[in-house]
Design an enzyme around this catalytic site. Sequence first.
Site, PDB file in Angstrom:
ATOM      1  CD  GLU A   1      -2.280  -1.055   2.981  1.00  0.00           C
ATOM      2  OE1 GLU A   1      -2.802   0.006   3.315  1.00  0.00           O
ATOM      3  OE2 GLU A   1      -2.334  -2.077   3.673  1.00  0.00           O
TER       4      GLU A   1
ATOM      5  CE  LYS B   1       4.006   5.163   7.561  1.00  0.00           C
ATOM      6  NZ  LYS B   1       3.145   6.253   7.944  1.00  0.00           N
TER       7      LYS B   1
ATOM      8  CG  ASP C   1       2.665  12.726   5.523  1.00  0.00           C
ATOM      9  OD1 ASP C   1       2.781  12.212   6.650  1.00  0.00           O
ATOM     10  OD2 ASP C   1       3.390  13.648   5.116  1.00  0.00           O
TER      11      ASP C   1
ATOM     12  CE1 TYR D   1      -9.263   6.072  -0.314  1.00  0.00           C
ATOM     13  CE2 TYR D   1      -7.020   6.925  -0.375  1.00  0.00           C
ATOM     14  CZ  TYR D   1      -8.269   6.783  -0.959  1.00  0.00           C
ATOM     15  OH  TYR D   1      -8.508   7.336  -2.181  1.00  0.00           O
TER      16      TYR D   1
ATOM     17  CE  LYS E   1      -0.217  -2.877   7.106  1.00  0.00           C
ATOM     18  NZ  LYS E   1      -1.521  -2.296   7.289  1.00  0.00           N
TER      19      LYS E   1
ATOM     20  CE  LYS F   1       7.958   6.967   7.042  1.00  0.00           C
ATOM     21  NZ  LYS F   1       8.644   7.981   7.769  1.00  0.00           N
TER      22      LYS F   1
ATOM     23  CB  CYS G   1      23.089  46.533 -11.048  1.00  0.00           C
ATOM     24  SG  CYS G   1      23.256  45.008 -12.000  1.00  0.00           S
TER      25      CYS G   1
ATOM     26  CB  CYS H   1      25.792  46.861 -15.185  1.00  0.00           C
ATOM     27  SG  CYS H   1      24.169  47.422 -14.639  1.00  0.00           S
TER      28      CYS H   1
ATOM     29  CB  CYS I   1      19.640  46.013 -12.584  1.00  0.00           C
ATOM     30  SG  CYS I   1      20.728  46.801 -13.792  1.00  0.00           S
TER      31      CYS I   1
ATOM     32  CB  CYS J   1      22.576  45.357 -17.014  1.00  0.00           C
ATOM     33  SG  CYS J   1      22.936  44.068 -15.816  1.00  0.00           S
TER      34      CYS J   1
HETATM   35  O1  I6G Z   1       0.220   3.873  10.804  1.00  0.00           O
HETATM   36  C1  I6G Z   1      -0.025   3.015   9.837  1.00  0.00           C
HETATM   37  C2  I6G Z   1      -0.197   3.475   8.547  1.00  0.00           C
HETATM   38  C3  I6G Z   1      -0.463   2.589   7.531  1.00  0.00           C
HETATM   39  C4  I6G Z   1      -0.112   1.641  10.126  1.00  0.00           C
HETATM   40  C5  I6G Z   1      -0.389   0.739   9.091  1.00  0.00           C
HETATM   41  C6  I6G Z   1      -0.558   1.242   7.789  1.00  0.00           C
HETATM   42  O2  I6G Z   1      -0.812   0.356   6.838  1.00  0.00           O
HETATM   43  C7  I6G Z   1      -0.971   0.832   5.520  1.00  0.00           C
HETATM   44  N1  I6G Z   1      -0.472  -0.575   9.351  1.00  0.00           N
HETATM   45  C8  I6G Z   1      -0.287  -1.008  10.590  1.00  0.00           C
HETATM   46  C9  I6G Z   1      -0.377  -2.452  10.837  1.00  0.00           C
HETATM   47  C10 I6G Z   1      -0.039  -0.130  11.627  1.00  0.00           C
HETATM   48  N2  I6G Z   1       0.056   1.194  11.397  1.00  0.00           N
HETATM   49  C11 I6G Z   1       0.165  -0.600  12.988  1.00  0.00           C
END
Ligand code: I6G
Length: 684
Positions: A120, A122, A124, A230, A306, A330, A424, A427, A442, A448
Amino acid sequence: MSEENIINRMAVICQQIHRYNHQYYVLDEPSVPDAEYDRLMRELTTLETEYPQLKLLDSPSQKVGGVALKSFSQVVHQLPMLSLDNVFSAQEWQAFVKRLIDRLNKSQAKATVDFAICAEPKLDGLAVSLRYENGVFVQAATRGDGTVGENITENVRTIKSIPLRLQGTSFPDVLEVRGEVFMPKASFDALNQQAIKKGEKGFANPRNAAAGSLRQLDSKITAKRNLAFYAYGLGFVGVSEDGNGVGENWLATSHYQRLCQIKALGLPMCPEVKLLENATQVEDFYQHILQQRAALSYEIDGTVFKVDDIALQQQLGFVARAPRWATAYKFPAQEELTILEAVDFQVGRTGAITPVARLKPIFVGGVTVSNATLHNQDEIDRLGIQINDTVIIRRAGDVIPQIVSVVVERRPENAEVISFPKVCPVCESAVMKAEGEAVLRCTGGLYCQAQRKEAIKHFASRKALDVDGLGDKLVEQLVDEGLIKTPADLFKLTSLDVSTMARMGQKSADNLIKGLESAKSTTLAKFVYALGIREVGETTAANLAQYFRTFAAIKAANDEQLQQVPDVGVIVAKNIVNFFAQAHNLEVVEELEAIMSWPDIEVKSDDELPLKDQTFVLTGTLSKMGRNEAKAALQALGAKVSGSVSAKTHYLVAGEKAGSKLVKAQDLGVSVLTEDEMIALLNS
Ligand code: I6G
């Protein structure tokens, strides 16, 4: 290191991380980039692994995040909400897989190493746990410290994509769904623009915006923020005391299948989630998501992998705060710390004097960065930046690196205020700031040398006259060696002049002369654009050419006449009039008119301009026509092609990997065309 030194170092790091946690989780105002935080956490865990007897009782390594806010009630998680460990490279990923295999080999007679992996992006965002009892949403909690979180039920209730009742009839009596609440990029941009309009500060990034929105005590405010969710997994699942439901038996034995089950109940699942056959496919998935990153409508900072088989997950178990069967892989940090070593001042084509930060080279976002623009005095004031400061530098995707902020607490004693030059730097002409402008300029014009070089580079550039064989370096050399002073001088060059220059062969010289010869035939629009009049870009130049049809008419037009042209307002009109009012510009222009030629502009009737008054925006990769060709074809039918989506846009043409413009267009209800649909429209 002596024991005393180790204890001291651990205490310093713990204190720092506690402070950063508070800034990040409680105040929503991070003061250092994630990479710096991760580095400190790693240093601490390495020391704690080596010297477990010295580990502090309140070490932040024992916590998953921040503390629960006092103003929200607390929720004790029925099952702890864990965090994820990280890997940062292919090597670290391989080491993770090896650890998995070793552990499985130890615990099983015949370990299968060919296990499926659920992959998947990650997100933010902010991890939350949603609780459904008998199919009804009853509670939402933040992760908090993993054991106790904050009760944010009323706020989460307002998130449009979270169902208040599960779909269907088959689900456990108690179902805790865990996932990430996030703010889509387009909503974040819109929220920050609103904040700026109101003179407020805005959020540092979508994650902070999501966190700030979830921590509102008034859920009406949260409801106005466009948050999304999600699901990534499950928490407690069971049969309630009085229930006779399906309980845990309902659950599939594959993590991926469980996500599909959650999705079938009406909860959103990230569309990028994929089941990989085995660990060898991980690197491709990581690279694919890294490439998609800019085009995704939400911010991500890596991928998550996972072990898919729940039975294997159970054998692998957990370490203190994270499952052993999962890891985040990451992306290279997009933000890093470095030092501002000096500031130089560059003079651009229009005389604008831009301060350029010279940075201690730093690897960020996958490249080494040593320069960044500081734009103007206003930006320097906004950042409150001084020479020798420690700064946060950000490089996201292919976007040019930016200085995000200063770590004021690290300001050294030898910090120096940045002062702009009084004349400047190239020049030595006087400098001035026009009323209402932040930019210092300038006043030397083509006297220039810097402006001269930039004007000639622009004249020869691809979108202007596209002179083959004439790159920026060669322009600089020609000006430095005194062979040319103006764009018109280019056409006076001989092959002999050029071939006798340093590092120039006869073949390159001949190529240049040939390139210049063919650049003499152009279009009126390109010629007008090539002159480099301030704020006259390609579209305005094309509009001027279409409206006035001859160069003589453009040259002679007054303010009022110019403002009749689409795209030309008071300022652009003034810039055009000023340009032709200067004797040295007229001199060069007249020389060029004598050398260059372009075909007459055909007058088109409204019948021939069926897209008149329609505004288009092009985004993503147009693989059949290409952007420039599509733009020219639309303009030829009278359409206006703009760079940004607004309520005034009629159509967005979305090619492959379309990103935030597509999201914004959808939000605004703008009609979206595929490339094929646009081609069909052009043909019709
Ligand atoms: O903090 C998390 C973000 C995304 C997660 C996570 C995750 O899976 C896409 N999966 C687990 C099992 C845990 N934290 C503990």
